[in-house]
Design a protein around this motif. Structure first.
Motif, PDB file in Angstrom:
ATOM      1  N   ALA B  16      42.737  46.854  43.737  1.00  0.00           N
ATOM      2  CA  ALA B  16      42.082  45.696  43.114  1.00  0.00           C
ATOM      3  C   ALA B  16      42.848  44.412  43.419  1.00  0.00           C
ATOM      4  N   PRO B  17      42.126  43.275  43.422  1.00  0.00           N
ATOM      5  CA  PRO B  17      42.808  41.982  43.577  1.00  0.00           C
ATOM      6  C   PRO B  17      43.922  41.855  42.531  1.00  0.00           C
ATOM      7  N   GLY B  18      45.062  41.361  42.965  1.00  0.00           N
ATOM      8  CA  GLY B  18      46.198  41.253  42.055  1.00  0.00           C
ATOM      9  C   GLY B  18      47.201  42.384  42.251  1.00  0.00           C
ATOM     10  N   LEU B  43      36.123  44.413  44.128  1.00  0.00           N
ATOM     11  CA  LEU B  43      36.122  43.343  43.118  1.00  0.00           C
ATOM     12  C   LEU B  43      36.450  41.996  43.753  1.00  0.00           C
ATOM     13  N   ASP B  47      35.965  37.567  43.200  1.00  0.00           N
ATOM     14  CA  ASP B  47      37.240  37.040  42.710  1.00  0.00           C
ATOM     15  C   ASP B  47      37.418  35.597  43.174  1.00  0.00           C
TER      16      ASP B  47
ATOM     17  N   ALA C  10      41.057  47.979  36.813  1.00  0.00           N
ATOM     18  CA  ALA C  10      39.674  47.902  37.275  1.00  0.00           C
ATOM     19  C   ALA C  10      38.934  49.204  36.975  1.00  0.00           C
ATOM     20  N   ALA C  41      42.171  42.510  36.054  1.00  0.00           N
ATOM     21  CA  ALA C  41      41.019  43.101  36.740  1.00  0.00           C
ATOM     22  C   ALA C  41      40.216  43.998  35.796  1.00  0.00           C
ATOM     23  N   ALA C  44      36.483  43.471  34.792  1.00  0.00           N
ATOM     24  CA  ALA C  44      35.341  43.905  35.614  1.00  0.00           C
ATOM     25  C   ALA C  44      34.528  45.006  34.914  1.00  0.00           C
ATOM     26  N   ARG C  84      38.024  34.155  36.394  1.00  0.00           N
ATOM     27  CA  ARG C  84      38.370  34.543  37.760  1.00  0.00           C
ATOM     28  C   ARG C  84      37.392  35.581  38.330  1.00  0.00           C
ATOM     29  N   PHE C  85      37.123  36.634  37.552  1.00  0.00           N
ATOM     30  CA  PHE C  85      36.342  37.753  38.098  1.00  0.00           C
ATOM     31  C   PHE C  85      34.857  37.720  37.738  1.00  0.00           C
ATOM     32  N   LEU C  86      34.512  37.054  36.646  1.00  0.00           N
ATOM     33  CA  LEU C  86      33.110  36.988  36.210  1.00  0.00           C
ATOM     34  C   LEU C  86      32.750  35.534  35.922  1.00  0.00           C
ATOM     35  N   PRO C  87      32.854  34.682  36.952  1.00  0.00           N
ATOM     36  CA  PRO C  87      32.710  33.247  36.695  1.00  0.00           C
ATOM     37  C   PRO C  87      31.349  32.871  36.108  1.00  0.00           C
TER      38      PRO C  87
END
Lengths: 106, 96, 116
Positions: B16-18, B43, B47, C10, C41, C44, C84-87
């Protein structure tokens, strides 16, 4: 002989897609249950629950809790459900409803 | 005669990102490389902090599982067979 | 005493988060109050329109939607991670409380456990 679809060693259907109300009647005979309207109300609730949440209530306590949430105290109590579905109600009801075994029921 | 192999590296990334390996992978990409996102790495499609190189592709089933179909153009989504075909085109592959 | 379960990983890639959800459900089964916090994460998990049939798993969005029925008090999400992930706010599931400061939220619980 009626052609009952394959079931596992605990009586759960191997292929949930084979379930029909007639099959439910057959499975119910294992526990000498004759399905009434009261049973069907719970069974259809469980099937709807599964369709919406992609799981059976994971334990008997959560099964009772979910019924209570949906139908109130009168039906959402373990005595009522035990009378309808002897043994472990969640497990017995899921088996008849053609759903997977609740993960945390022994 | 088999076609010439791609000169770049195929990077198959599932973190995952990060994740530190995600960061290392993206930092090591060159212009000739192709990045394939699988599992948690998809993901990156949504991002805000990741800029994916052009030509990046992702496994469609992993995109769909995570509700990201709108975030990744359909022509950049591949299936397992296409992934296998990609691996045949590169002499050098890194699975992160 | 409410237990706050923190999911910072995630969805789908590992079983860690699913185990945390099971833990929350088990606490609820015994009427032990529980709340969930999604950070990093992990947010998500909260995206709408998931469909995991293609990877042979159950859809976590649907599993998670059973939480209120079992009495799980609240679902929190780290605001910056959501941005960041669900703008797009429309891409998030309903019923989530945004946590502007994770530290501040953690301070309010005597019992905090991380998934994994």
């Amino acid at each position: 002989m009626t052609n009952t679809p394959a079931r596992n060693n605990e009586g759960f259907l191997e292929d949930a897609g084979r379930w029909t109300p007639e099959i439910a009647n057959l499975i119910a005979q294992d526990d000498e249950i004759s399905l009434s309207e009261k049973h069907w109300e719970i069974l259809w609730f469980l099937r709807d629950f599964y369709a919406e949440h992609e799981m059976s209530p994971p334990s008997n306590r959560l099964f009772v809790k979910a019924i209570r949430e949906a139908m109130g105290e009168e039906k959402g109590n373990s005595i009522y459900l035990m009378q309808l579905f002897p043994g472990t109600p969640a497990k017995t009801a899921c088996r008849i409803a053609g759903l997977p075994r609740p993960t945390n029921c022994l | 005669m088999s076609p010439a192999l791609h000169p770049g590296t195929l990077h198959i990334l599932n973190k995952a990102p990060g994740h530190s390996r995600f960061i290392t992978c993206l930092a090591n990409l060159t212009n000739q490389d192709t990045l394939v996102l699988t599992e948690n790495a998809v993901l990156a499609a949504s991002d805000a902090d990741t800029k994916l190189p052009e030509g990046t592709v992702a496994l469609g089933a992993d995109i769909e599982a995570r509700g990201l179909s709108d975030a990744m153009p359909v022509e950049k989504q591949i299936d397992h067979q296409q992934l296998v075909r990609l691996t045949e085109q590169y002499a050098r592959i890194i699975s992160w | 005493m409410t237990t706050l379960i923190v999911i910072d990983q995630a969805p789908y890639g590992t079983w860690v988060g699913r185990e945390a959800l099971d833990m929350a459900f088990s606490l609820a089964a015994f009427d032990q109050p529980a709340a969930l916090l999604f950070i990093g994460a992990g947010v998500a998990w909260l995206r709408r329109a998931q469909n995991a049939a293609g990877i042979g798993q159950k859809t976590l969005e649907k599993n998670l939607s059973a939480a209120p029925l079992f009495g799980i008090e609240q679902l929190f999400a780290e605001q910056t991670a959501c941005e960041r992930f669900l703008p797009d706010p429309d891409s998030r599931v309903k019923g989530i409380t945004m946590a502007g400061s994770v530290n501040h939220l953690l301070e309010q619980y005597d019992h905090v456990v991380f998934a994994g």
